[in-house]
Design a protein around this motif. Structure first.
Motif, PDB file in Angstrom:
ATOM      1  N   ALA A 123       0.836  -1.197   0.000  1.00 55.59           N
ATOM      2  CA  ALA A 123       0.000   0.000   0.000  1.00 55.59           C
ATOM      3  C   ALA A 123       0.874   1.251   0.000  1.00 55.59           C
ATOM      4  N   PRO A 124       0.306   2.392  -0.414  1.00 48.87           N
ATOM      5  CA  PRO A 124       1.067   3.637  -0.362  1.00 48.87           C
ATOM      6  C   PRO A 124       1.579   3.925   1.043  1.00 48.87           C
ATOM      7  N   GLY A 125       2.829   4.310   1.122  1.00 51.25           N
ATOM      8  CA  GLY A 125       3.485   4.544   2.398  1.00 51.25           C
ATOM      9  C   GLY A 125       4.349   3.390   2.849  1.00 51.25           C
ATOM     10  N   ASP A 126       4.149   2.177   2.282  1.00 51.52           N
ATOM     11  CA  ASP A 126       4.997   1.041   2.618  1.00 51.52           C
ATOM     12  C   ASP A 126       6.368   1.190   1.961  1.00 51.52           C
ATOM     13  N   ILE A 127       7.368   0.597   2.586  1.00 55.71           N
ATOM     14  CA  ILE A 127       8.747   0.703   2.125  1.00 55.71           C
ATOM     15  C   ILE A 127       9.244  -0.657   1.679  1.00 55.71           C
ATOM     16  N   LEU A 128       9.934  -0.689   0.552  1.00 55.74           N
ATOM     17  CA  LEU A 128      10.567  -1.903   0.061  1.00 55.74           C
ATOM     18  C   LEU A 128      11.946  -1.568  -0.487  1.00 55.74           C
ATOM     19  N   THR A 129      12.777  -2.593  -0.645  1.00 52.31           N
ATOM     20  CA  THR A 129      14.164  -2.405  -1.073  1.00 52.31           C
ATOM     21  C   THR A 129      14.308  -2.773  -2.545  1.00 52.31           C
ATOM     22  N   VAL A 130      14.980  -1.911  -3.295  1.00 49.26           N
ATOM     23  CA  VAL A 130      15.293  -2.168  -4.698  1.00 49.26           C
ATOM     24  C   VAL A 130      16.761  -2.573  -4.791  1.00 49.26           C
ATOM     25  N   VAL A 131      16.992  -3.723  -5.392  1.00 49.45           N
ATOM     26  CA  VAL A 131      18.351  -4.245  -5.561  1.00 49.45           C
ATOM     27  C   VAL A 131      18.800  -3.948  -6.987  1.00 49.45           C
ATOM     28  N   ILE A 132      19.877  -3.175  -7.108  1.00 49.90           N
ATOM     29  CA  ILE A 132      20.403  -2.783  -8.415  1.00 49.90           C
ATOM     30  C   ILE A 132      21.744  -3.478  -8.613  1.00 49.90           C
ATOM     31  N   GLU A 133      21.779  -4.412  -9.527  1.00 48.89           N
ATOM     32  CA  GLU A 133      23.012  -5.128  -9.865  1.00 48.89           C
ATOM     33  C   GLU A 133      23.158  -5.122 -11.385  1.00 48.89           C
ATOM     34  N   ILE A 134      23.782  -4.090 -11.884  1.00 45.34           N
ATOM     35  CA  ILE A 134      23.954  -3.916 -13.327  1.00 45.34           C
ATOM     36  C   ILE A 134      25.372  -4.329 -13.699  1.00 45.34           C
ATOM     37  N   ASN A 135      25.484  -5.272 -14.601  1.00 48.25           N
ATOM     38  CA  ASN A 135      26.786  -5.715 -15.112  1.00 48.25           C
ATOM     39  C   ASN A 135      26.621  -5.977 -16.605  1.00 48.25           C
ATOM     40  N   ASP A 136      26.637  -4.912 -17.380  1.00 48.11           N
ATOM     41  CA  ASP A 136      26.394  -4.989 -18.820  1.00 48.11           C
ATOM     42  C   ASP A 136      27.680  -4.732 -19.582  1.00 48.11           C
ATOM     43  N   SER A 137      27.822  -5.417 -20.683  1.00 44.19           N
ATOM     44  CA  SER A 137      28.943  -5.189 -21.590  1.00 44.19           C
ATOM     45  C   SER A 137      28.458  -5.411 -23.008  1.00 44.19           C
ATOM     46  N   ALA A 138      28.966  -4.628 -23.930  1.00 43.27           N
ATOM     47  CA  ALA A 138      28.566  -4.730 -25.332  1.00 43.27           C
ATOM     48  C   ALA A 138      29.740  -4.352 -26.213  1.00 43.27           C
ATOM     49  N   GLN A 139      29.892  -5.098 -27.298  1.00 37.85           N
ATOM     50  CA  GLN A 139      30.921  -4.820 -28.290  1.00 37.85           C
ATOM     51  C   GLN A 139      30.301  -4.940 -29.672  1.00 37.85           C
ATOM     52  N   ILE A 140      30.401  -3.889 -30.439  1.00 45.04           N
ATOM     53  CA  ILE A 140      29.840  -3.835 -31.788  1.00 45.04           C
ATOM     54  C   ILE A 140      30.917  -3.330 -32.730  1.00 45.04           C
ATOM     55  N   SER A 141      31.095  -4.016 -33.853  1.00 42.58           N
ATOM     56  CA  SER A 141      32.090  -3.625 -34.844  1.00 42.58           C
ATOM     57  C   SER A 141      31.466  -3.738 -36.228  1.00 42.58           C
ATOM     58  N   ASN A 142      31.527  -2.675 -37.001  1.00 41.84           N
ATOM     59  CA  ASN A 142      30.987  -2.635 -38.361  1.00 41.84           C
ATOM     60  C   ASN A 142      32.055  -2.139 -39.325  1.00 41.84           C
ATOM     61  N   GLN A 143      32.053  -2.726 -40.518  1.00 46.29           N
ATOM     62  CA  GLN A 143      32.991  -2.312 -41.551  1.00 46.29           C
ATOM     63  C   GLN A 143      32.291  -2.410 -42.898  1.00 46.29           C
ATOM     64  N   THR A 144      32.379  -1.358 -43.698  1.00 43.50           N
ATOM     65  CA  THR A 144      31.696  -1.286 -44.982  1.00 43.50           C
ATOM     66  C   THR A 144      32.655  -0.775 -46.034  1.00 43.50           C
ATOM     67  N   ALA A 145      32.619  -1.419 -47.209  1.00 44.34           N
ATOM     68  CA  ALA A 145      33.445  -0.987 -48.341  1.00 44.34           C
ATOM     69  C   ALA A 145      32.596  -1.042 -49.606  1.00 44.34           C
ATOM     70  N   ARG A 146      32.759  -0.042 -50.456  1.00 46.37           N
ATOM     71  CA  ARG A 146      31.989   0.029 -51.685  1.00 46.37           C
ATOM     72  C   ARG A 146      32.828   0.671 -52.769  1.00 46.37           C
ATOM     73  N   GLY A 147      32.748   0.161 -53.992  1.00 47.31           N
ATOM     74  CA  GLY A 147      33.513   0.720 -55.109  1.00 47.31           C
ATOM     75  C   GLY A 147      32.745   0.584 -56.416  1.00 47.31           C
ATOM     76  N   ARG A 148      32.980   1.513 -57.353  1.00 48.26           N
ATOM     77  CA  ARG A 148      32.305   1.480 -58.636  1.00 48.26           C
ATOM     78  C   ARG A 148      33.163   2.196 -59.667  1.00 48.26           C
ATOM     79  N   THR A 149      33.260   1.615 -60.867  1.00 45.39           N
ATOM     80  CA  THR A 149      33.980   2.224 -61.984  1.00 45.39           C
ATOM     81  C   THR A 149      33.108   2.144 -63.226  1.00 45.39           C
ATOM     82  N   GLY A 150      33.232   3.105 -64.105  1.00 49.02           N
ATOM     83  CA  GLY A 150      32.433   3.123 -65.334  1.00 49.02           C
ATOM     84  C   GLY A 150      33.183   3.837 -66.450  1.00 49.02           C
TER      85      GLY A 150
END
Length: 240
Positions: A75-102
């Motif tokens: 109910a409103p006014g009650d107290i509870l505990t929030v546990v925050i355990e964040i352990n995030d990791s991310a690795q992103i690698s992109n490579q693009t090559a384009r060529g044209r001759t005419g």
């Protein structure tokens, strides 16, 4: 004219900082917060009179404070505990090559003898045999990478400030810790379901909908990590 309009705001910001010279950062006032309002506007439950003298020796009662009672916040006014355990990791690698001759070429070596007739009238070295010749080439190369690693472990007490018609609970919690002249602030808000609260009256951050978790601070170290107001204004106004 733009610089003159900004000067009053810079003066006010400077005065607010000068007022804290030689003093540790002050704690935020909790009186106007929704947490304070929820805690001070909860009706006090009335304790029912016991029917018999033997009820005081019983281990089981219907009260929430009994040995086997459900002490989870509901109910409103009650107290509870929030546990925050964040352990995030991310690795992103992109490579693009384009060529044209005419290559394109257009000429009129034979057309009823007209090119030969016109070649005699054109300047020396000019001929319709190779009237138009075009070459084109284009190339593009792009490369990008993202590497991110975040780790945060915290526990904070929050207060139920509202119960929605569908039973979902809205929570809000703040925590401030001051060490010397540095004040660390932690703010957690969001929406939770009562059934996601554990028997220990705790809930994990990944079960909070619309979670807003802020971990920052105020003080001398934080000020030194920020550019000065003049530099911030110059970065916005200057086009280059």
């Amino acid at each position: 004219m733009r610089y003159l309009a900004v000067l009053p705001f810079l003066a006010l910001a400077a005065c607010s900082d000068l007022a804290e010279v030689g003093r540790p950062p002050a704690f935020a006032d909790t009186a106007p917060t929704l947490e304070h309002h929820a805690l001070y506007n909860v009706p006090i439950p009335q304790v029912a009179e016991r029917a018999g003298a033997t009820d005081g020796a019983s281990l089981w009662t219907a009260s929430q404070r009994s040995l086997f009672g459900d002490r989870r916040a509901t109910a409103p006014g009650d107290i509870l505990t929030v546990v925050i355990e964040i352990n995030d990791s991310a690795q992103i690698s992109n490579q693009t090559a384009r060529g044209r001759t005419g290559s394109q070429s257009m000429g009129v070596p034979q057309l009823f003898g007209l090119p030969q007739s016109l070649d005699r009238r054109l300047p020396e070295g000019v001929s319709l045999a190779n009237a138009v010749e075009m070459d084109s080439a284009s190339s593009f190369s792009g490369q990008g990478s993202v590497s991110r690693n975040e780790q945060l472990t915290l526990r904070v007490a929050t207060t139920i400030i509202e119960r929605l018609p569908n039973g979902v609970l809205r929570i809000e919690g703040t925590q401030e810790v001051r060490v010397n002249n540095e004040l660390r602030e932690l703010i957690v808000t969001g929406f939770i379901r009562p059934e996601d609260i554990s028997r220990r009256n705790e809930i994990s951050y990944d079960r909070i909908a619309g979670a807003r978790i802020s971990y920052g601070g105020r003080g001398q170290i934080t000020q030194m990590q920020q550019p000065r107001y003049g530099q911030q204004v110059a970065d916005i106004i200057l086009p280059f």
